[in-house]
Design a protein around this motif. Structure first.
Motif, PDB file in Angstrom:
ATOM      1  N   MET A   1       0.817  -1.218   0.000  1.00  0.00           N
ATOM      2  CA  MET A   1       0.000   0.000   0.000  1.00  0.00           C
ATOM      3  C   MET A   1       0.854   1.271   0.000  1.00  0.00           C
ATOM      4  O   MET A   1       0.324   2.372   0.125  1.00  0.00           O
ATOM      5  N   GLY A   2       2.178   1.125  -0.103  1.00  0.00           N
ATOM      6  CA  GLY A   2       3.057   2.291  -0.138  1.00  0.00           C
ATOM      7  C   GLY A   2       3.509   2.772   1.227  1.00  0.00           C
ATOM      8  O   GLY A   2       4.200   3.791   1.328  1.00  0.00           O
ATOM      9  N   ILE A   3       3.153   2.070   2.289  1.00  0.00           N
ATOM     10  CA  ILE A   3       3.526   2.490   3.643  1.00  0.00           C
ATOM     11  C   ILE A   3       5.041   2.432   3.825  1.00  0.00           C
ATOM     12  O   ILE A   3       5.644   3.362   4.356  1.00  0.00           O
ATOM     13  N   GLY A   4       5.658   1.351   3.380  1.00  0.00           N
ATOM     14  CA  GLY A   4       7.106   1.228   3.487  1.00  0.00           C
ATOM     15  C   GLY A   4       7.822   2.341   2.746  1.00  0.00           C
ATOM     16  O   GLY A   4       8.815   2.889   3.244  1.00  0.00           O
ATOM     17  N   LYS A   5       7.332   2.697   1.572  1.00  0.00           N
ATOM     18  CA  LYS A   5       7.953   3.785   0.800  1.00  0.00           C
ATOM     19  C   LYS A   5       7.823   5.117   1.523  1.00  0.00           C
ATOM     20  O   LYS A   5       8.761   5.922   1.544  1.00  0.00           O
ATOM     21  N   LYS A   6       6.662   5.364   2.142  1.00  0.00           N
ATOM     22  CA  LYS A   6       6.481   6.612   2.905  1.00  0.00           C
ATOM     23  C   LYS A   6       7.433   6.648   4.096  1.00  0.00           C
ATOM     24  O   LYS A   6       8.052   7.676   4.366  1.00  0.00           O
ATOM     25  N   LEU A   7       7.530   5.541   4.795  1.00  0.00           N
ATOM     26  CA  LEU A   7       8.441   5.485   5.940  1.00  0.00           C
ATOM     27  C   LEU A   7       9.894   5.649   5.501  1.00  0.00           C
ATOM     28  O   LEU A   7      10.671   6.351   6.146  1.00  0.00           O
TER      29      LEU A   7
ATOM     30  N   CYS B   1      14.797   8.968   5.331  1.00  0.00           N
ATOM     31  CA  CYS B   1      15.846   9.634   4.539  1.00  0.00           C
ATOM     32  C   CYS B   1      15.918  11.111   4.907  1.00  0.00           C
ATOM     33  O   CYS B   1      17.015  11.658   5.105  1.00  0.00           O
ATOM     34  N   GLU B   2      14.772  11.764   5.020  1.00  0.00           N
ATOM     35  CA  GLU B   2      14.741  13.177   5.405  1.00  0.00           C
ATOM     36  C   GLU B   2      15.322  13.359   6.807  1.00  0.00           C
ATOM     37  O   GLU B   2      16.087  14.300   7.056  1.00  0.00           O
ATOM     38  N   GLN B   3      14.951  12.466   7.727  1.00  0.00           N
ATOM     39  CA  GLN B   3      15.467  12.553   9.093  1.00  0.00           C
ATOM     40  C   GLN B   3      16.978  12.378   9.123  1.00  0.00           C
ATOM     41  O   GLN B   3      17.696  13.137   9.784  1.00  0.00           O
TER      42      GLN B   3
END
Length: 182
Positions: free
Chosen positions: A113-119, A124-126
């Motif tokens: 569902m794209g959850i892993g990609k969002k995380l 990466c930003e963090q």
């Protein structure tokens, strides 16, 4: 309509209750192994399903991550934890440019569902905000796990973290350049 939302977690929010409905089930059929310098996909079938002891060990690890200045993020749907990720706060490598993505998991019923990609994007930003130039991932060698990391742009690490290799010798050592992260 309910949506998936991400939230940085503190220690008071991380306890066994948050994982009650989290399902870390994975049926593995094939894993990557390095042989004579080449990666080979081998038949290595097994089922992974975390026990209560595994969750308690995870909680201790996430507490240590937060205590050391790292970040733990949860993905929620209807206030139920459906994914989580953690990034450590200890730069390493010959140029001190790596930070480790120490965990990234999505509950079984919520995969795809794209959850892993969002995380992954958020970690990466963090990591970049914490001074890293690269994210380092010592990750499961299963065909599915490697397909995910390849899809988000990871590649084999230029520099291996020998401590992480020793802890999990069958893991694949990957990296992700944070240069394009804003």
């Amino acid at each position: 309509m309910n949506q998936i939302y991400l939230k940085e977690l503190n220690k008071s929010q991380i306890n066994i209750d948050i994982f009650v409905k989290f399902n870390r089930y994975q049926e593995v059929k094939k894993c990557w192994r390095k042989q004579n310098g080449d990666w080979v996909l081998k038949d290595i079938p097994f089922t992974e399903n975390w026990s209560m002891d595994d969750y308690n060990t995870l909680i201790e690890h996430l507490y240590r991550t937060i205590d050391a200045g790292g970040k733990v993020t949860g993905a929620f749907y209807n206030d139920e934890l459906v994914g989580f990720a953690s990034v450590e706060n200890e730069l390493f490598g010959s140029n001190k440019d790596y930070l480790q993505l120490s965990s990234l998991h999505t509950s079984y019923d919520y995969r795809g569902m794209g959850i892993g990609k969002k995380l992954f994007r958020l970690t990466c930003e963090q990591a970049k905000a914490m001074g890293a130039k690269k994210l380092y991932i010592s990750t499961h060698s299963s065909e599915e796990s490697q397909a995910f990391y390849k899809a988000v742009g990871c590649r084999e690490a230029v520099e291996y973290n020998e401590r992480l290799v020793a802890e999990e010798p069958c893991d694949c050592q990957l990296e992700y350049s944070l240069e394009a992260i804003e």
